[in-house]
Design a protein around this motif. Structure first.
Motif, PDB file in Angstrom:
ATOM      1  N   GLY A 110       0.849  -1.188   0.000  1.00 25.53           N
ATOM      2  CA  GLY A 110       0.000   0.000   0.000  1.00 25.53           C
ATOM      3  C   GLY A 110       0.876   1.226   0.000  1.00 25.53           C
ATOM      4  N   VAL A 111       0.439   2.261  -0.713  1.00 27.65           N
ATOM      5  CA  VAL A 111       1.156   3.536  -0.662  1.00 27.65           C
ATOM      6  C   VAL A 111       0.144   4.620  -0.370  1.00 27.65           C
ATOM      7  CG1 VAL A 111       2.454   5.252  -1.971  1.00 27.65           C
ATOM      8  CG2 VAL A 111       2.983   2.845  -2.252  1.00 27.65           C
ATOM      9  N   ARG A 112       0.425   5.369   0.651  1.00 31.09           N
ATOM     10  CA  ARG A 112      -0.488   6.417   1.091  1.00 31.09           C
ATOM     11  C   ARG A 112       0.293   7.716   1.135  1.00 31.09           C
ATOM     12  NH1 ARG A 112      -5.040   6.856   4.854  1.00 31.09           N
ATOM     13  NH2 ARG A 112      -4.441   8.584   6.186  1.00 31.09           N
ATOM     14  N   PHE A 113      -0.146   8.674   0.365  1.00 35.39           N
ATOM     15  CA  PHE A 113       0.500   9.991   0.400  1.00 35.39           C
ATOM     16  C   PHE A 113      -0.247  10.827   1.422  1.00 35.39           C
ATOM     17  CE2 PHE A 113       0.604   8.562  -4.004  1.00 35.39           C
ATOM     18  CZ  PHE A 113       1.901   8.824  -4.400  1.00 35.39           C
TER      19      PHE A 113
ATOM     20  N   ASP B 298      -3.222  -2.646  -1.077  1.00 36.78           N
ATOM     21  CA  ASP B 298      -3.172  -4.098  -0.994  1.00 36.78           C
ATOM     22  C   ASP B 298      -2.826  -4.762  -2.333  1.00 36.78           C
ATOM     23  OD1 ASP B 298      -3.314  -6.372   0.490  1.00 36.78           O
ATOM     24  OD2 ASP B 298      -5.439  -6.721   0.071  1.00 36.78           O
ATOM     25  N   VAL B 299      -1.713  -4.342  -2.890  1.00 36.63           N
ATOM     26  CA  VAL B 299      -1.296  -4.872  -4.190  1.00 36.63           C
ATOM     27  C   VAL B 299      -0.324  -6.036  -4.000  1.00 36.63           C
ATOM     28  CG1 VAL B 299       0.009  -4.357  -6.285  1.00 36.63           C
ATOM     29  CG2 VAL B 299      -1.652  -2.708  -5.419  1.00 36.63           C
ATOM     30  N   THR B 300      -0.661  -7.182  -4.530  1.00 34.36           N
ATOM     31  CA  THR B 300       0.223  -8.344  -4.453  1.00 34.36           C
ATOM     32  C   THR B 300       0.504  -8.838  -5.871  1.00 34.36           C
ATOM     33  OG1 THR B 300      -0.691  -8.950  -2.315  1.00 34.36           O
ATOM     34  CG2 THR B 300       0.500 -10.658  -3.507  1.00 34.36           C
ATOM     35  N   ILE B 301       1.782  -8.802  -6.228  1.00 29.57           N
ATOM     36  CA  ILE B 301       2.178  -9.206  -7.576  1.00 29.57           C
ATOM     37  C   ILE B 301       3.493  -9.966  -7.480  1.00 29.57           C
ATOM     38  CG2 ILE B 301       2.865  -8.407  -9.886  1.00 29.57           C
ATOM     39  CD1 ILE B 301       1.515  -5.758  -9.292  1.00 29.57           C
ATOM     40  N   ALA B 302       3.644 -11.007  -8.251  1.00 29.94           N
ATOM     41  CA  ALA B 302       4.951 -11.653  -8.377  1.00 29.94           C
ATOM     42  C   ALA B 302       5.298 -11.728  -9.852  1.00 29.94           C
ATOM     43  CB  ALA B 302       4.931 -13.042  -7.755  1.00 29.94           C
ATOM     44  N   ILE B 303       6.433 -11.160 -10.197  1.00 29.62           N
ATOM     45  CA  ILE B 303       6.882 -11.199 -11.588  1.00 29.62           C
ATOM     46  C   ILE B 303       8.232 -11.892 -11.607  1.00 29.62           C
ATOM     47  CG2 ILE B 303       7.493  -9.835 -13.618  1.00 29.62           C
ATOM     48  CD1 ILE B 303       5.658  -7.623 -12.507  1.00 29.62           C
ATOM     49  N   GLU B 304       8.335 -12.950 -12.385  1.00 26.49           N
ATOM     50  CA  GLU B 304       9.577 -13.739 -12.381  1.00 26.49           C
ATOM     51  C   GLU B 304      10.381 -13.463 -13.647  1.00 26.49           C
ATOM     52  OE1 GLU B 304      10.295 -15.435  -9.637  1.00 26.49           O
ATOM     53  OE2 GLU B 304       8.322 -14.996  -8.782  1.00 26.49           O
ATOM     54  N   GLN B 305      11.616 -13.946 -13.629  1.00 25.34           N
ATOM     55  CA  GLN B 305      12.507 -13.740 -14.764  1.00 25.34           C
ATOM     56  C   GLN B 305      11.859 -14.171 -16.080  1.00 25.34           C
ATOM     57  OE1 GLN B 305      16.463 -14.081 -14.168  1.00 25.34           O
ATOM     58  NE2 GLN B 305      17.055 -14.443 -16.276  1.00 25.34           N
TER      59      GLN B 305
ATOM     60  N   LYS C 244       7.035   3.082  -9.546  1.00 27.76           N
ATOM     61  CA  LYS C 244       8.006   3.723  -8.663  1.00 27.76           C
ATOM     62  C   LYS C 244       8.269   2.898  -7.415  1.00 27.76           C
ATOM     63  CE  LYS C 244       7.984   8.412 -10.258  1.00 27.76           C
ATOM     64  NZ  LYS C 244       7.654   9.809 -10.057  1.00 27.76           N
ATOM     65  N   VAL C 245       7.281   2.149  -6.974  1.00 27.61           N
ATOM     66  CA  VAL C 245       7.517   1.235  -5.848  1.00 27.61           C
ATOM     67  C   VAL C 245       8.470   0.135  -6.299  1.00 27.61           C
ATOM     68  CG1 VAL C 245       6.465  -0.488  -4.337  1.00 27.61           C
ATOM     69  CG2 VAL C 245       5.357   1.717  -4.654  1.00 27.61           C
ATOM     70  N   MET C 246       8.236  -0.398  -7.492  1.00 27.39           N
ATOM     71  CA  MET C 246       9.105  -1.462  -8.013  1.00 27.39           C
ATOM     72  C   MET C 246      10.543  -0.961  -8.168  1.00 27.39           C
ATOM     73  SD  MET C 246       6.705  -3.111 -10.946  1.00 27.39           S
ATOM     74  CE  MET C 246       5.338  -4.206 -10.574  1.00 27.39           C
ATOM     75  N   ALA C 247      10.683   0.333  -8.481  1.00 25.78           N
ATOM     76  CA  ALA C 247      12.016   0.901  -8.682  1.00 25.78           C
ATOM     77  C   ALA C 247      12.688   1.269  -7.366  1.00 25.78           C
ATOM     78  CB  ALA C 247      11.922   2.135  -9.568  1.00 25.78           C
ATOM     79  N   GLY C 248      11.947   1.192  -6.276  1.00 25.65           N
ATOM     80  CA  GLY C 248      12.533   1.571  -4.992  1.00 25.65           C
ATOM     81  C   GLY C 248      12.557   3.066  -4.774  1.00 25.65           C
ATOM     82  N   ILE C 249      11.810   3.807  -5.577  1.00 28.76           N
ATOM     83  CA  ILE C 249      11.765   5.258  -5.408  1.00 28.76           C
ATOM     84  C   ILE C 249      10.720   5.619  -4.362  1.00 28.76           C
ATOM     85  CG2 ILE C 249      11.206   7.437  -6.545  1.00 28.76           C
ATOM     86  CD1 ILE C 249      12.393   6.152  -9.127  1.00 28.76           C
ATOM     87  N   TYR C 250       9.562   5.010  -4.440  1.00 35.00           N
ATOM     88  CA  TYR C 250       8.559   5.161  -3.381  1.00 35.00           C
ATOM     89  C   TYR C 250       8.673   3.969  -2.449  1.00 35.00           C
ATOM     90  CZ  TYR C 250       6.017   8.751  -6.034  1.00 35.00           C
ATOM     91  OH  TYR C 250       5.643   9.875  -6.697  1.00 35.00           O
ATOM     92  N   MET C 251       8.651   4.257  -1.165  1.00 30.47           N
ATOM     93  CA  MET C 251       8.643   3.173  -0.199  1.00 30.47           C
ATOM     94  C   MET C 251       7.196   2.801   0.086  1.00 30.47           C
ATOM     95  SD  MET C 251      11.698   2.565   0.504  1.00 30.47           S
ATOM     96  CE  MET C 251      12.854   3.327  -0.616  1.00 30.47           C
ATOM     97  N   PRO C 252       6.908   1.516   0.138  1.00 27.96           N
ATOM     98  CA  PRO C 252       5.542   1.151   0.499  1.00 27.96           C
ATOM     99  C   PRO C 252       5.233   1.612   1.919  1.00 27.96           C
ATOM    100  CG  PRO C 252       6.937  -0.807   0.278  1.00 27.96           C
ATOM    101  CD  PRO C 252       7.766   0.359  -0.110  1.00 27.96           C
ATOM    102  N   THR C 253       4.041   2.132   2.137  1.00 29.79           N
ATOM    103  CA  THR C 253       3.676   2.515   3.504  1.00 29.79           C
ATOM    104  C   THR C 253       3.072   1.326   4.244  1.00 29.79           C
ATOM    105  OG1 THR C 253       1.736   3.537   2.508  1.00 29.79           O
ATOM    106  CG2 THR C 253       3.463   5.003   3.239  1.00 29.79           C
ATOM    107  N   SER C 254       2.722   0.280   3.499  1.00 25.38           N
ATOM    108  CA  SER C 254       2.404  -0.992   4.150  1.00 25.38           C
ATOM    109  C   SER C 254       2.817  -2.107   3.204  1.00 25.38           C
ATOM    110  CB  SER C 254       0.910  -1.067   4.484  1.00 25.38           C
ATOM    111  OG  SER C 254       0.153  -0.930   3.310  1.00 25.38           O
ATOM    112  N   GLY C 255       3.072  -3.265   3.747  1.00 27.50           N
ATOM    113  CA  GLY C 255       3.477  -4.390   2.912  1.00 27.50           C
ATOM    114  C   GLY C 255       4.962  -4.407   2.580  1.00 27.50           C
ATOM    115  N   ILE C 256       5.325  -5.331   1.708  1.00 26.76           N
ATOM    116  CA  ILE C 256       6.744  -5.532   1.380  1.00 26.76           C
ATOM    117  C   ILE C 256       6.941  -5.534  -0.130  1.00 26.76           C
ATOM    118  CG2 ILE C 256       8.710  -7.115   1.570  1.00 26.76           C
ATOM    119  CD1 ILE C 256       7.325  -8.337   4.022  1.00 26.76           C
ATOM    120  N   ALA C 257       7.987  -4.865  -0.579  1.00 24.92           N
ATOM    121  CA  ALA C 257       8.354  -4.907  -1.995  1.00 24.92           C
ATOM    122  C   ALA C 257       9.771  -5.424  -2.096  1.00 24.92           C
ATOM    123  CB  ALA C 257       8.268  -3.509  -2.595  1.00 24.92           C
TER     124      ALA C 257
END
Lengths: 271, 246
Positions: B12-15, B48-55, B74-87
Motif C-alpha cells: 500500500g502507498v499512502r501519500f 493491498d497490491v500483491t504481484i509476483a513477476i519472475e525472470q 516507482k515502488v518497483m524501482a525503490g523510489i517510493y517506499m511502500p507505507t504498508s506491505g513488502i516490496a
C-alpha cells in the motif's frame, strides 16, 4: 543485487547508507560537476575563491589585527584558516537544506539511495575548503611560519571535522525538505554564531573579559580548533577539544539517525 | 546466475500532505494543540497490491489516469517506499519514467549524458566507451557541447532517451514513454525501444496503446483506484478493460 523495501524495515536505511558510500564514483563525479559549473564562464574560475579570501583576510586582518593588538604574522593565518573552516561548517548547515530539493529530478526517477546527494554536497563544499587550505599554506610559506608537522597533526582533527559534517549535512538536508523555512532561519542564527566564535578575533579577547564560556561551550569553536590549532602551532589541540568534538559527533549522529529514520521514506513525497 | 524477480506483497502507498504548507511554525502549533492541520489530505495511491513477476516475464499495466500505474512502477524501482506491505526486487533496476527532468541545466549535453549514465548504473569506462554511440543516436551534434538550458523540450527527450536505452537492463520499468520527439526521431526511437525491451530480463510497462501491449506482453495487470482489478492474459484483460470503459 537484491533490494527489499517494506513498511517496517529498520535495516533498510543502514543498507542504503552503506550502499551510498560504495557509490563513491557517482557522488564524487556529480559533486565535481557542481564545482565545475560554479565557475563555468568565469574568467579566472576557481581562483575567485582565493581572490575573495585574499581580499577578506587582507582587509579584516589588518583592521582587526591592529584593533586587538595582534602580531599580524600570526593573526593572518589564524584568521584565514578559521574563516575557511567556518565556510565548510556553515555549508553543511545552510546549503544542506537544499540538497534533496535540488536533486528532485534525480530522486524521482533513479533508484539510487538518496544519501548519495548528501555526499555530493560535501564533495563540492570540500573543494572550496581544499583551495582555502592551500591558500593558508601559501600564506604560511610567505610569512615563513609553515610547519609540515603541524599539517600532519591536523589530520585527526580534519577526520573528526568530516565526521561531524556528514552528520550535520544529513540532519539539515532532511529537515530542509520538511521545513522549507529552515535554511533562512539558519542563515540568521549562523551569522550570530559567527560573531560569537573566535574566528575574526583571538580567544585572548574573550579570556581577558572572563568570557571563556562563550567559546568553551561552542562546538563550532572546537570543530575549528582541532584543525586550526595544530596547523598554526605544530602541536595537537588541547585534548579536551578532541573529547568535546568526539562527544559532539556522537550526539550529531544520534540526531541524524533519528531524523533520517523518520523522514527518509517521506522525502520523495515532500519534494 | 541469480534469477531476477519483482515481488510485492500487500503493498500500500499512502501519500499524506498539507495544502496550506505552513512550515515549522505550523508544525509546532499542531504538535502543541494535537489537532490535524487544516487542508490536510491523504491519498491512497495503492491498496493491498500483491504481484509476483519472475525472470523472463513481460508485463503490461493498464488503467485510467490516476489509477496508480506510475506509483506502482516507482515502488518497483525503490523510489517510493511502500507505507504498508513488502516490496522486493532482485536485479539491477532500470527506470524510464521521465525524460524531461533531472538535468543539470548549466552543464553541457555531454556532461549530462555522463551524469545520467552514472545514475542509471553505468561505470565511467562504460560511459566513455558508449559515448560516441549515444551522441550519434541523439543527433544533437554540436549542441552536445552547449549547456542544456538552451535545449528545446524535444532535445531533452532525445538526450535522455539515448542514454537510458544504452544500458544493459535487467529489470526494465517503463512509464508511457513511447512517441518521443519529432516524427523522424519517434520512428527511430520506437525501433530502438523495441530492441531495448527485448533485452530486459523483466519488463514492466504502462501504456494506453493496446496493440503495443498485445505485441509485447503475455500478461497484463489492470489497475483502478490503486487496486488490482484483473491480472492475467493480455487479450482477456484488455477485452474486459475495454468493455468496462464503454
Amino acid at each position: 543485487m537484491k533490494h527489499s523495501y517494506s513498511s517496517a524495515d529498520e535495516s533498510r536505511l543502514l543498507r542504503d547508507v552503506i550502499r551510498s558510500l560504495l557509490l563513491h564514483r557517482v557522488w564524487f563525479f556529480i559533486g565535481m560537476q557542481d564545482v565545475k559549473r560554479r565557475y563555468r564562464r568565469s574568467f579566472i574560475g576557481p581562483l575567485w575563491i582565493l581572490l575573495n579570501l585574499g581580499v577578506y583576510v587582507g582587509a579584516i586582518g589588518f583592521v582587526y589585527g591592529v584593533m586587538f593588538g595582534q602580531d599580524l604574522k600570526a593573526f593572518l593565518p589564524y584568521l584565514m584558516l578559521g574563516f575557511v573552516t567556518w565556510g565548510l561548517i556553515s555549508a553543511s548547515m545552510v546549503d544542506a537544506g537544499t540538497v534533496f530539493i535540488s536533486a528532485e529530478g534525480y530522486i524521482k526517477q533513479f533508484s539510487y539511495p538518496k544519501q548519495i546527494y548528501i555526499l555530493r554536497a560535501i564533495v563540492s563544499s570540500s573543494m572550496n575548503f581544499a583551495m582555502g587550505l592551500a591558500a593558508v599554506a601559501v600564506l604560511q610559506i610567505v610569512l615563513g611560519t609553515f610547519e609540515f608537522t603541524g599539517w600532519l597533526l591536523a589530520i585527526p582533527g580534519i577526520v573528526l571535522l568530516y565526521m561531524a559534517l556528514l552528520g550535520q549535512t544529513t540532519i539539515f538536508s532532511y529537515l530542509g525538505v520538511a521545513f522549507r523555512d529552515l535554511p533562512h532561519a539558519l542563515a540568521g542564527v549562523l551569522q550570530v554564531v559567527f560573531y560569537l566564535t573566535p574566528i575574526v578575533f583571538p580567544i585572548s579577547v574573550l579570556k581577558s573579559h572572563n568570557l571563556e564560556f562563550v567559546y568553551l561551550i561552542n562546538p563550532i569553536y572546537h570543530l575549528i580548533d582541532v584543525v586550526r590549532h595544530p596547523i598554526l602551532t605544530a602541536s595537537l589541540a588541547p585534548l579536551s577539544s578532541y573529547g568535546f568534538v568526539f562527544g559532539y559527533v556522537l550526539i550529531v549522529y544520534c540526531i541524524a539517525w533519528y531524523v533520517a529514520s523518520r523522514l527518509d521514506k517521506k522525502v520523495v513525497f515532500l519534494l | 546466475m541469480t534469477q531476477n524477480f519483482i515481488r510485492l506483497k500487500n503493498v500500500g502507498v499512502r501519500f499524506t500532505g498539507n495544502m496550506n504548507s505552513d512550515g515549522l511554525i505550523g508544525w509546532l502549533a499542531r504538535k502543541r494543540s494535537g489537532e490535524p492541520a487544516s487542508g490536510a489530505y491523504a491519498v491512497e495511491a495503492l491498496k493491498d497490491v500483491t504481484i509476483a513477476i519472475e525472470q523472463g516475464e513481460r508485463v503490461g499495466l493498464i488503467g485510467l489516469n490516476g489509477a496508480g500505474k506510475s506509483t506502482l512502477l516507482k515502488v518497483m524501482a525503490g523510489i517510493y517506499m511502500p507505507t504498508s506491505g513488502i516490496a522486493e526486487t532482485e536485479g539491477h533496476v532500470c527506470p524510464m519514467f521521465e525524460f524531461a527532468t533531472g538535468f543539470e541545466m548549466h552543464q553541457s549535453g555531454r556532461d549530462n549524458i555522463r551524469i545520467r549514465g552514472l545514475l542509471l548504473g553505468m561505470t565511467p569506462d562504460e560511459i566513455e566507451a558508449k559515448l560516441p554511440e549515444i551522441e550519434d543516436f541523439t543527433e544533437l551534434g554540436e549542441f552536445l557541447a552547449y549547456p542544456v538550458r538552451t535545449y528545446s523540450a524535444g532535445m531533452f527527450i532525445r538526450l535522455a532517451f539515448a542514454v537510458s536505452t544504452s544500458i544493459n537492463p535487467e529489470i526494465l520499468l517503463i512509464d508511457e514513454v513511447m512517441g518521443a520527439g519529432d516524427i523522424r526521431f519517434a520512428e527511430k526511437a520506437k525501433r530502438r525501444m523495441f530492441e531495448f525491451m527485448e533485452q530486459g530480463k523483466i519488463l514492466v510497462f504502462s501504456s494506453h496503446n493496446f496493440d503495443l501491449l498485445k505485441s509485447f506482453c503475455a500478461r497484463t495487470i489492470w489497475l483502478e483506484k490503486g487496486r488490482i482489478i484483473m491480472d492475467g492474459e493480455t487479450e482477456k484483460v484488455i477485452a474486459k478493460y475495454r468493455s468496462s470503459q464503454k
